[in-house]
Design a protein around this motif. Structure first.
Motif, short mmCIF file in Angstrom:
data_model
loop_
_atom_site.label_atom_id
_atom_site.label_comp_id
_atom_site.label_asym_id
_atom_site.label_seq_id
_atom_site.Cartn_x
_atom_site.Cartn_y
_atom_site.Cartn_z
N ASN A 177 0.83 -1.21 0.00
CA ASN A 177 0.00 0.00 0.00
C ASN A 177 0.86 1.25 0.00
OD1 ASN A 177 -2.18 -1.70 0.09
ND2 ASN A 177 -2.64 -1.35 2.24
N PRO A 187 -3.91 0.38 -4.47
CA PRO A 187 -3.10 -0.80 -4.15
C PRO A 187 -3.64 -2.08 -4.74
CG PRO A 187 -4.34 -0.07 -2.24
CD PRO A 187 -4.53 0.98 -3.29
N ARG A 262 -8.86 -6.41 2.51
CA ARG A 262 -7.62 -5.65 2.52
C ARG A 262 -7.40 -4.95 3.86
NH1 ARG A 262 -8.03 -2.41 -1.98
NH2 ARG A 262 -8.46 -0.50 -0.87
#
Length: 330
Positions: A177, A187, A262
């Motif tokens: 990221n 990302p 994520r």
């Protein structure tokens, strides 16, 4: 340091080469872990369009690298040079992770590295790749394919998606990221390259979602529904679905789940929070639900992921939640 070799020869595409060089040559600011050791390998001075490049080492160095990257191949109707094909085959047999960007898949195909495997390339050339190498299972819809030791990306910008995926595999989601932020790109992009075939850029009708995305990210801990998102966007659920697919290539709930996963990755890497606390912070509700979606998406359970990609921090908002609810042991 992780050795990466960039395999170059005349007739490759400078964009994909530049993408790989930008990602793997130097660590982003603030990243203190030992970064990749990038070497450019070729048998002679290489011409890329208007540019000329002097390789650091010969192609025989490829088999000493942990990862070998092949940029896009400009003319898919021209066979790649035999010395490059032989060097890639030797590197693969030596255990290197071999990666192609865009039409670089044709070079891997010529080396036989894709035989029996799933692969992709730029959507305009997937039919050609499938016809030329019938033992390859060509997927025209994805941004990249990860077979473990052999990875291929779709066209152009998807090369960057795959490079960030490699960083994520090697260093974890947090550093990937950080790398993406330096490059000013997402990302991770949901959906596949099919979304770009007829509509490369969302039209003006997609603009209402620009405000919706950050609104969702700020509320990942909440049990959001499609109706909630449609209400915030001031449109019907059906209308929202059409705009969402045009903008992201996927459905609202699939995109939302990808963001929850994520966020869970980041919390597993950067905090000591228990699985129950992370399930709450990501809107999964329960540890069982988090484990099911996490394992199905990433192929490993959260506990295993944490042991692999863990960096400790002293405090974070979710730590207080974890202490209040009681920590679950890894």
């Amino acid at each position: 340091m992780r050795p990466v070799a960039l395999a170059v020869t005349d007739g490759m595409l400078q964009f994909e080469l530049s993408v790989a060089y930008e990602v793997f040559d130097s660590a982003p600011a603030g990243v203190t872990v030992p970064w990749y050791d990038l070497t450019v390998c070729g048998s002679h001075s290489v011409t890329f369009g208007r540019f000329r490049l002097e390789p650091d080492r010969g192609l025989d160095h490829l088999q000493d690298a942990g990862t070998v990257i092949v940029p896009g191949w400009a003319d898919v109707d021209v066979d790649p040079p035999a010395d490059l094909v032989d060097a890639l085959r030797a590197a693969h047999h030596a255990g290197a992770r071999v990666v192609s960007l865009c039409t670089g898949a044709f070079v891997l195909g010529a080396a036989g590295i894709l035989d029996g495997k799933r692969a992709t390339t730029h959507w305009a050339h997937t039919d050609v790749l499938a016809a030329r190498y019938p033992q390859v299972q060509v997927d025209p819809d994805v941004l990249y394919v990860d077979n473990g030791s052999v990875l291929t990306s779709a066209g152009k910008a998807a090369a960057l998606d795959l490079c960030l995926h490699l960083v994520r595999l090697d260093y974890g989601s947090s550093i990937a990221n950080t790398t993406a932020r330096r490059l000013v790109v997402p990302p991770h992009r949901s959906g596949g390259q099919a979304q770009f075939v007829t509509a490369p850029v969302p039209d003006q009708d997609g603009r209402p979602l620009a405000a919706l995305f950050p609104w969702i990210i700020e509320r990942l801990d909440q049990p959001l529904t499609v109706e909630d998102l449609a209400r915030q966007a001031r449109m019907s659920s059906r209308h929202l679905g059409r705009h969402f697919r045009a903008a992201t290539g996927t459905t609202p709930l699939q995109w939302l789940l990808a963001q929850r996963i994520r966020h869970a990755q980041e919390l597993l890497e950067r905090t000591d929070a228990g699985i129950d606390a992370i399930a709450t912070a990501t809107g999964m509700g329960t540890a069982t639900t988090l484990r099911r979606h996490f394992n199905r998406t990433l192929g490993v359970p959260p506990d295993t992921y944490r042991r692999t990609f863990r960096t400790r921090v002293r405090s974070s908002p979710v730590h207080a939640t974890a202490r209040a609810q009681g920590r679950e042991s890894d």
